[in-house]
Design a protein around this motif. Structure first.
Motif, PDB file in Angstrom:
ATOM      1  N   GLY A  22      25.702  15.050  22.878  1.00  0.00           N
ATOM      2  CA  GLY A  22      26.098  13.699  22.474  1.00  0.00           C
ATOM      3  C   GLY A  22      25.007  12.859  21.826  1.00  0.00           C
ATOM      4  N   SER A 101      33.308  14.421   8.329  1.00  0.00           N
ATOM      5  CA  SER A 101      34.472  13.554   8.553  1.00  0.00           C
ATOM      6  C   SER A 101      34.917  13.494  10.016  1.00  0.00           C
ATOM      7  N   THR A 102      34.431  14.414  10.869  1.00  0.00           N
ATOM      8  CA  THR A 102      34.927  14.424  12.258  1.00  0.00           C
ATOM      9  C   THR A 102      33.848  14.188  13.312  1.00  0.00           C
ATOM     10  N   ARG A 103      32.589  14.256  12.930  1.00  0.00           N
ATOM     11  CA  ARG A 103      31.518  14.252  13.932  1.00  0.00           C
ATOM     12  C   ARG A 103      31.191  12.845  14.414  1.00  0.00           C
ATOM     13  N   LYS A 104      31.526  12.570  15.682  1.00  0.00           N
ATOM     14  CA  LYS A 104      31.301  11.235  16.257  1.00  0.00           C
ATOM     15  C   LYS A 104      29.813  10.897  16.388  1.00  0.00           C
ATOM     16  N   GLN A 105      28.982  11.913  16.590  1.00  0.00           N
ATOM     17  CA  GLN A 105      27.547  11.677  16.794  1.00  0.00           C
ATOM     18  C   GLN A 105      26.803  11.350  15.493  1.00  0.00           C
ATOM     19  N   ARG A 107      25.326   9.402  12.800  1.00  0.00           N
ATOM     20  CA  ARG A 107      24.980   7.980  12.655  1.00  0.00           C
ATOM     21  C   ARG A 107      24.748   7.579  11.204  1.00  0.00           C
ATOM     22  N   TYR A 133      34.313   7.430   3.432  1.00  0.00           N
ATOM     23  CA  TYR A 133      34.391   7.587   4.893  1.00  0.00           C
ATOM     24  C   TYR A 133      33.616   6.500   5.637  1.00  0.00           C
TER      25      TYR A 133
END
Length: 194
Positions: A22, A101-105, A107, A133
Motif C-alpha cells: 500500500g 488507470s487502476t492503481r490506487k497507490q 500518486r 485520468y
C-alpha cells in the motif's frame, strides 16, 4: 531527499504481481532513450541500478524500485520504439493502461520528454491520456544541458504548446543527468505528492 536504501523488488506484467504493502508509487513514462534510467539513477544516487541501454526498448515489464522502504518508483516500458512488434506494443499498452488507470497507490506520473525537440506524437498522447485520468503529472524535459540557457523559455514553450499543458494538474521541470540540474525540484514534487 537523501537516498541510501533502494532495491528493485519486482518486475510485473499484471496486477497480481504488484506490491501489496500500500505504499505510494510514482511511475516514470517516456519514449525509449529519453533518459528514464538516467533520471532514476540520478534521483537515487546510484550509477547503474536502473539499467541504461544503448538498445532502446529494453524495459518490457513494470519495474518496481523500493526507495527508503517508504515508496516505489515504477519504471514503465519506453514507447515509440519501432523494432518491437505491433502485437508486443499493444501488450505493453494494455499493461501500462491497466496499471495507470487502476492503481490506487499511484500518486503521480513523471513524464519525460527530450528538451531538445518538440514532443513526439506518442509523448502528446501519453500526456493527454494521463491528464484525462486526472493524475498529477511532472513533465521533465531531459538532456537540458544540451540546449543553451537562453533557449530554455523557447524550449519550454514549444513543449507545453505541443502537449496542451494543463497547469492545474501538471508541473514542468528541466533536468540534466550530466549536471544534476533539476534533481532537487523533482524530489520536491515527489515529496509534495506523497
Amino acid at each position: 531527499m537523501e537516498v541510501h536504501n533502494v532495491e528493485i523488488v519486482m518486475s510485473a506484467v499484471s496486477p497480481s504481481q504488484y506490491p501489496t504493502d500500500g505504499q505510494p508509487e510514482f511511475a516514470l513514462v517516456g519514449r525509449s532513450n529519453v533518459g528514464k534510467s538516467s533520471l532514476t539513477n540520478t534521483l537515487i544516487n546510484r550509477k547503474g541500478l536502473a539499467r541504461t541501454s544503448s538498445q532502446p526498448g529494453k524495459t518490457q515489464t513494470l519495474n518496481f524500485y523500493h526507495v527508503e522502504e517508504t515508496f516505489y518508483f515504477v519504471d514503465v516500458p519506453g514507447y515509440g520504439y519501432a523494432k518491437v512488434s505491433k502485437k508486443k506494443r499493444e501488450a505493453f499498452g494494455q499493461m501500462i493502461e491497466t496499471y495507470i488507470s487502476t492503481r490506487k497507490q499511484l500518486r503521480g506520473v513523471i513524464a519525460l520528454v527530450d528538451a531538445r525537440h518538440a514532443p513526439s506524437q506518442e509523448d502528446v498522447m501519453m500526456y493527454q491520456w494521463l491528464d484525462y485520468y486526472n493524475i498529477p503529472i511532472l513533465v521533465v524535459a531531459t538532456k537540458s544541458d544540451k540546449i543553451a540557457r537562453g533557449k530554455f523559455n523557447q524550449a519550454e514553450s514549444i513543449i507545453k504548446k505541443a502537449l496542451e499543458f494543463n497547469p492545474e494538474n501538471s508541473t514542468f521541470q528541466f533536468f540534466s543527468s550530466q549536471t544534476k540540474a533539476g534533481k532537487d525540484e523533482v524530489w520536491q514534487w515527489i515529496e509534495s505528492h506523497m
